[in-house]
Design a protein around this motif. Structure first.
Motif, PDB file in Angstrom:
ATOM      1  N   LEU A 139      35.747  61.955  14.349  1.00  0.00           N
ATOM      2  CA  LEU A 139      37.014  60.964  14.078  1.00  0.00           C
ATOM      3  C   LEU A 139      37.892  60.064  14.781  1.00  0.00           C
ATOM      4  O   LEU A 139      38.022  60.907  15.872  1.00  0.00           O
ATOM      5  N   GLU A 140      38.424  59.087  14.204  1.00  0.00           N
ATOM      6  CA  GLU A 140      39.060  57.926  15.218  1.00  0.00           C
ATOM      7  C   GLU A 140      40.101  59.222  16.067  1.00  0.00           C
ATOM      8  O   GLU A 140      40.406  58.544  16.892  1.00  0.00           O
ATOM      9  N   ASP A 141      40.744  59.396  15.124  1.00  0.00           N
ATOM     10  CA  ASP A 141      41.834  60.127  15.674  1.00  0.00           C
ATOM     11  C   ASP A 141      41.700  61.770  15.732  1.00  0.00           C
ATOM     12  O   ASP A 141      41.586  62.667  14.759  1.00  0.00           O
ATOM     13  N   MET A 142      40.991  62.341  17.311  1.00  0.00           N
ATOM     14  CA  MET A 142      40.683  64.293  17.171  1.00  0.00           C
ATOM     15  C   MET A 142      41.230  65.161  17.051  1.00  0.00           C
ATOM     16  O   MET A 142      41.385  65.689  16.596  1.00  0.00           O
ATOM     17  N   GLN A 143      42.982  64.312  17.461  1.00  0.00           N
ATOM     18  CA  GLN A 143      44.066  65.555  17.348  1.00  0.00           C
ATOM     19  C   GLN A 143      44.327  65.733  16.071  1.00  0.00           C
ATOM     20  O   GLN A 143      44.826  66.860  15.177  1.00  0.00           O
ATOM     21  N   ASN A 144      44.181  64.997  14.267  1.00  0.00           N
ATOM     22  CA  ASN A 144      44.049  65.204  13.867  1.00  0.00           C
ATOM     23  C   ASN A 144      43.050  66.164  13.560  1.00  0.00           C
ATOM     24  O   ASN A 144      43.208  67.256  12.598  1.00  0.00           O
ATOM     25  N   VAL A 145      41.599  66.598  13.877  1.00  0.00           N
ATOM     26  CA  VAL A 145      40.902  66.817  13.398  1.00  0.00           C
ATOM     27  C   VAL A 145      41.497  68.239  14.748  1.00  0.00           C
ATOM     28  O   VAL A 145      41.289  69.774  13.743  1.00  0.00           O
ATOM     29  N   ALA A 150      31.069  60.345   1.433  1.00  0.00           N
ATOM     30  CA  ALA A 150      31.298  59.343   2.429  1.00  0.00           C
ATOM     31  C   ALA A 150      31.898  60.009   3.133  1.00  0.00           C
ATOM     32  O   ALA A 150      31.858  61.135   3.588  1.00  0.00           O
ATOM     33  N   PRO A 151      32.039  59.662   4.770  1.00  0.00           N
ATOM     34  CA  PRO A 151      32.332  60.138   5.699  1.00  0.00           C
ATOM     35  C   PRO A 151      34.016  60.422   5.785  1.00  0.00           C
ATOM     36  O   PRO A 151      34.669  60.225   4.688  1.00  0.00           O
ATOM     37  N   ILE A 152      34.552  61.439   6.553  1.00  0.00           N
ATOM     38  CA  ILE A 152      35.637  61.372   6.681  1.00  0.00           C
ATOM     39  C   ILE A 152      36.469  60.497   7.333  1.00  0.00           C
ATOM     40  O   ILE A 152      36.705  60.513   7.992  1.00  0.00           O
ATOM     41  N   ALA A 153      37.549  60.652   6.352  1.00  0.00           N
ATOM     42  CA  ALA A 153      38.485  59.740   7.158  1.00  0.00           C
ATOM     43  C   ALA A 153      39.800  60.370   7.665  1.00  0.00           C
ATOM     44  O   ALA A 153      40.474  60.492   9.141  1.00  0.00           O
ATOM     45  N   LYS A 154      40.127  61.312   7.268  1.00  0.00           N
ATOM     46  CA  LYS A 154      41.076  61.950   7.816  1.00  0.00           C
ATOM     47  C   LYS A 154      41.236  63.445   6.918  1.00  0.00           C
ATOM     48  O   LYS A 154      41.448  63.615   5.659  1.00  0.00           O
ATOM     49  N   PHE A 155      41.865  64.557   8.230  1.00  0.00           N
ATOM     50  CA  PHE A 155      42.408  65.909   6.996  1.00  0.00           C
ATOM     51  C   PHE A 155      43.747  66.083   6.595  1.00  0.00           C
ATOM     52  O   PHE A 155      44.753  65.240   7.138  1.00  0.00           O
ATOM     53  N   HIS A 156      44.326  66.161   5.762  1.00  0.00           N
ATOM     54  CA  HIS A 156      45.709  66.887   5.546  1.00  0.00           C
ATOM     55  C   HIS A 156      46.343  67.938   5.160  1.00  0.00           C
ATOM     56  O   HIS A 156      45.673  68.878   5.157  1.00  0.00           O
ATOM     57  N   GLY A 157      47.570  67.796   5.775  1.00  0.00           N
ATOM     58  CA  GLY A 157      48.413  69.445   5.264  1.00  0.00           C
ATOM     59  C   GLY A 157      49.286  68.892   6.886  1.00  0.00           C
ATOM     60  O   GLY A 157      50.166  68.049   7.042  1.00  0.00           O
ATOM     61  N   THR A 183      36.673  57.986   3.612  1.00  0.00           N
ATOM     62  CA  THR A 183      37.148  56.935   3.990  1.00  0.00           C
ATOM     63  C   THR A 183      37.150  55.895   2.156  1.00  0.00           C
ATOM     64  O   THR A 183      37.213  55.311   2.527  1.00  0.00           O
ATOM     65  N   ASP A 184      35.719  56.228   1.046  1.00  0.00           N
ATOM     66  CA  ASP A 184      35.758  56.041  -0.316  1.00  0.00           C
ATOM     67  C   ASP A 184      37.175  55.794  -0.373  1.00  0.00           C
ATOM     68  O   ASP A 184      37.104  55.737  -2.189  1.00  0.00           O
ATOM     69  N   GLY A 185      38.688  56.740  -0.085  1.00  0.00           N
ATOM     70  CA  GLY A 185      39.558  56.775  -1.015  1.00  0.00           C
ATOM     71  C   GLY A 185      39.593  57.787  -1.893  1.00  0.00           C
ATOM     72  O   GLY A 185      40.698  58.763  -1.846  1.00  0.00           O
ATOM     73  N   THR A 186      38.395  59.079  -1.869  1.00  0.00           N
ATOM     74  CA  THR A 186      38.742  60.208  -2.328  1.00  0.00           C
ATOM     75  C   THR A 186      39.325  60.978  -1.862  1.00  0.00           C
ATOM     76  O   THR A 186      39.266  60.813  -0.689  1.00  0.00           O
ATOM     77  N   ILE A 187      40.110  61.832  -2.480  1.00  0.00           N
ATOM     78  CA  ILE A 187      40.778  63.279  -1.990  1.00  0.00           C
ATOM     79  C   ILE A 187      40.266  64.288  -2.546  1.00  0.00           C
ATOM     80  O   ILE A 187      40.148  64.627  -3.726  1.00  0.00           O
ATOM     81  N   VAL A 188      39.129  65.041  -1.219  1.00  0.00           N
ATOM     82  CA  VAL A 188      39.059  66.372  -1.797  1.00  0.00           C
ATOM     83  C   VAL A 188      39.944  67.761  -1.867  1.00  0.00           C
ATOM     84  O   VAL A 188      40.643  67.865  -0.718  1.00  0.00           O
ATOM     85  N   GLU A 189      40.746  68.024  -2.999  1.00  0.00           N
ATOM     86  CA  GLU A 189      41.652  69.322  -2.736  1.00  0.00           C
ATOM     87  C   GLU A 189      40.678  70.851  -1.734  1.00  0.00           C
ATOM     88  O   GLU A 189      39.903  70.956  -2.239  1.00  0.00           O
ATOM     89  N   ALA A 190      41.786  70.821  -1.147  1.00  0.00           N
ATOM     90  CA  ALA A 190      40.758  72.600  -0.055  1.00  0.00           C
ATOM     91  C   ALA A 190      41.942  72.702   0.434  1.00  0.00           C
ATOM     92  O   ALA A 190      43.459  72.354   1.530  1.00  0.00           O
ATOM     93  N   THR A 191      42.177  73.891   0.742  1.00  0.00           N
ATOM     94  CA  THR A 191      42.799  74.793   1.595  1.00  0.00           C
ATOM     95  C   THR A 191      42.660  74.810   2.776  1.00  0.00           C
ATOM     96  O   THR A 191      42.885  76.351   4.239  1.00  0.00           O
TER      97      THR A 191
END
Ligand code: FAD
Ligand code: FAD
Ligand code: FAD
Length: 326
Positions: free
Chosen positions: A136-142, A217-224, A235-243
Motif C-alpha cells: 500500500l502507499e502507506d506501508m506503516q498501515n500494513v 478490488a485493490p485494498i485501500a487501507k486496513f481499519h482497527g 479502493t471501490d469504497g467497500t468495507i469488508v468486516e474482519a477481525t
C-alpha cells in the motif's frame, strides 16, 4: 567476539570451521552447538529477518506463548557470543567454493559499505525467507497489523483465528486455495485478491459453493486500533468486516548468495537436504525456512542442532585424537 567494521580485520586471516549465514532461529541454534563443540564459527546477520517480526511465538514447548521473536534473537545471540562464537552485522552477497574453503563476501554498513571476505570450511545457510505483504502507499498501515492480527502462517496462528471473520489476501489462484485449508479454523472467510490476479470461473464457483465472498478490488487501507484489525477498506469504497486475516502471497527466499554454487539441488526455491540438513554439496548445510519442510521455529532450532553435530563429526573424524601426554 562481536565484530564490526572497526575490528573485523582481526579475522580476515582466520579460516572458520563454519560460517553461518543468518542469525535467526536456526542459525543461532547452530552457532550455540558449534561453539560448544569448540569449533570456530561466525554468524553473519543482516537484521530485519522473519523471526524479528514474529510478535508472539505461539507453539514452542516451554516458552510463554507471548514470547516475541526479538527477545529470543537477543538472548540467543548473547548466548552464542558467550560460548565463543563470532557475530557480525552484515549482508552476505556471495559465497564462492574454493575447494577446501569457501570465500564469503559480506557487505558491511548500508552507507559507506565495505566488502570484507571471510573464509570457512563449511557454510550453514540459515537465511530464511520473508513473506510478501500487500503493498500500500502507506506501508506503516500494513505493519500496524502484520504479525499481530494479520497473520502470515496458518500453522502458527490458525488457532488464534478460530471462528473469527477473516480475510484471506491471495495474489494467485493457487494461493486462494488456502481458503479450503483455513476453513478448518474458521468458515467466515472473505477472499481478497488486491487486484493482483484474475480468478477462473471454476474457482469463483467453488468459493460461492462454500459461501466465501470474493473481492477483486485493490485494498485501500486496513481499519482497527492497537494492532487489532476491524475491517479492510477497498479502493471501490467497500468495507469488508474482519477481525483477523491471513496473507498468502508467497515469499522471497534469501538464497541469492548461493546461486553461483554448482551442484546444489533445489526444489523450487527451497534447498533439498538429507536428514542431517546437509545439502547435495558436502560442505553446505541448510536450515529452517530455506530448506524444504515445515516453516516453524521448532524445526529450525532442531535443524541447527543436526547441522552443527554433523559438521563436528566430520571435523573430529578427520582430526588426530588427543592423547594424554606430559
Ligand atoms: P529466520 O529466523 O528468519 O532467520 C534467518 C535470518 O537470516 C534472518 O534474521 C535474516 O535477517 C538473515 N538473512 C537473510 N539473508 C541474509 C543475508 N544475505 N546475509 C545475512 N543475513 C541474512 N513459527 C513458529 O514456530 N511459531 C509461531 O508462532 C510463528 N509465528 C510467526 C509469526 C510471524 C509474523 C512470522 C513472520 C513468522 C512466524 N513463525 C512462527 C515462523 C518462524 O519465524 C520461522 O519459521 C523461523 O524464524 C525460521 O527460522 P530460520 O532460522 O529458518 O529463519
Ligand atoms: P533487506 O532485504 O533486508 O535489505 C535490502 C538490501 O540492503 C540488501 O540487498 C543489502 O544490499 C542491504 N543490506 C541489508 N542489510 C544490510 C546490512 N546489515 N549491512 C549492509 N547492507 C545491508 N518492516 C518494517 O520496516 N517495519 C515493520 O513493522 C515490518 N513488519 C513486518 C511484519 C511482517 C509479518 C513481515 C513478514 C515483514 C515486516 N516487515 C517490516 C519487513 C518488511 O516487509 C521488509 O522485508 C524488511 O523491512 C526488509 O528490510 P530491507 O528493506 O532493509 O531489505
Ligand atoms: P523425555 O523428556 O525423557 O520424556 C519422556 C517421558 O516419558 C518421561 O517424562 C518419562 O517419565 C515418561 N515415560 C516413560 N515411560 C512411560 C510410560 N510407560 N508411561 C508413562 N510415561 C512414561 N538435552 C539437551 O538438549 N541439552 C542438555 O543440556 C541436556 N542435558 C541433560 C542432562 C541430564 C542430566 C539428562 C538426564 C538429560 C539431558 N539432556 C539434554 C537430554 C534430554 O533430557 C533428552 O534428550 C530429552 O528430554 C528427550 O525428550 P523426550 O521427549 O524424548 O524424552
Amino acid at each position: 567476539m562481536k565484530l564490526s567494521s572497526k575490528n573485523l580485520n582481526e579475522r580476515l586471516e582466520t579460516v572458520y570451521d563454519a560460517i553461518v549465514v543468518g542469525g535467526g532461529m536456526g542459525g543461532l541454534s547452530a552457532a550455540i552447538y558449534l561453539a560448544r563443540y569448540g569449533l570456530k564459527c561466525l554468524v553473519i546477520e543482516k537484521g530485519k529477518g522473519r523471526s524479528l517480526w514474529m510478535q508472539d511465538l505461539r507453539n514452542y514447548v516451554g516458552l510463554d506463548p507471548h514470547t516475541p521473536g526479538r527477545d529470543i534473537l537477543n538472548h540467543a545471540t548473547k548466548t552464542s557470543l558467550d560460548w565463543g562464537a563470532d557475530h557480525l552485522r552484515g549482508y552476505v552477497e556471495e559465497v564462492t567454493d574454493e575447494g577446501e574453503t569457501f570465500a564469503v563476501k559480506v557487505k558491511v554498513g548500508k552507507k559507506d559499505s565495505i566488502y570484507p571476505i571471510f573464509r570457512s570450511k563449511y557454510v550453514v545457510a540459515a537465511s530464511g525467507i520473508i513473506d510478501h505483504l500487500p503493498q500500500l502507499e502507506d506501508m506503516q498501515n500494513v505493519y500496524d497489523y502484520a504479525g499481530y492480527t494479520l497473520h502470515v502462517c496458518m500453522i502458527c496462528d490458525g488457532f488464534d483465528m478460530w471462528d473469527q471473520k477473516a480475510v484471506l489476501i491471495a495474489n494467485t489462484e493457487g494461493q486462494i486455495g488456502a481458503a479450503f485449508v483455513l476453513n478448518w479454523f474458521t468458515p467466515y472467510i472473505s477472499v481478497l485478491t488486491h487486484g493482483l490476479c484474475s480468478v477462473s470461473d471454476a474457482m469463483k464457483q467453488k468459493l460461492a459453493d462454500h459461501g466465501y465472498p470474493l473481492y477483486e478490488a485493490p485494498i485501500a487501507k486496513f481499519h482497527g486500533e492497537n494492532h487489532k484489525l476491524s475491517g479492510v477498506e477497498l479502493t471501490d469504497g467497500t468495507i469488508v468486516e474482519a477481525t483477523t486475516g491471513l496473507v498468502g502471497m508467497g515469499s522471497i527466499y534469501h538464497n541469492q548468495y548461493l546461486k553461483g554454487i554448482e551442484g546444489l539441488e533445489w526444489d523450487g526455491q527451497s534447498l533439498v537436504t538429507n536428514d542431517m540438513c546437509k545439502t547435495s554439496h558436502d560442505r553446505i548445510f541448510a536450515l529452517g525456512d530455506l530448506k524444504k519442510g515445515l516453516n516453524q521455529v521448532s524445526i529450525a532450532v532442531a535443524d541447527g542442532t543436526l547441522a552443527a553435530t554433523q559438521i563436528w563429526r566430520n571435523i573430529r573424524r578427520a582430526s588426530e585424537p588427543r592423547k594424554w601426554e606430559e
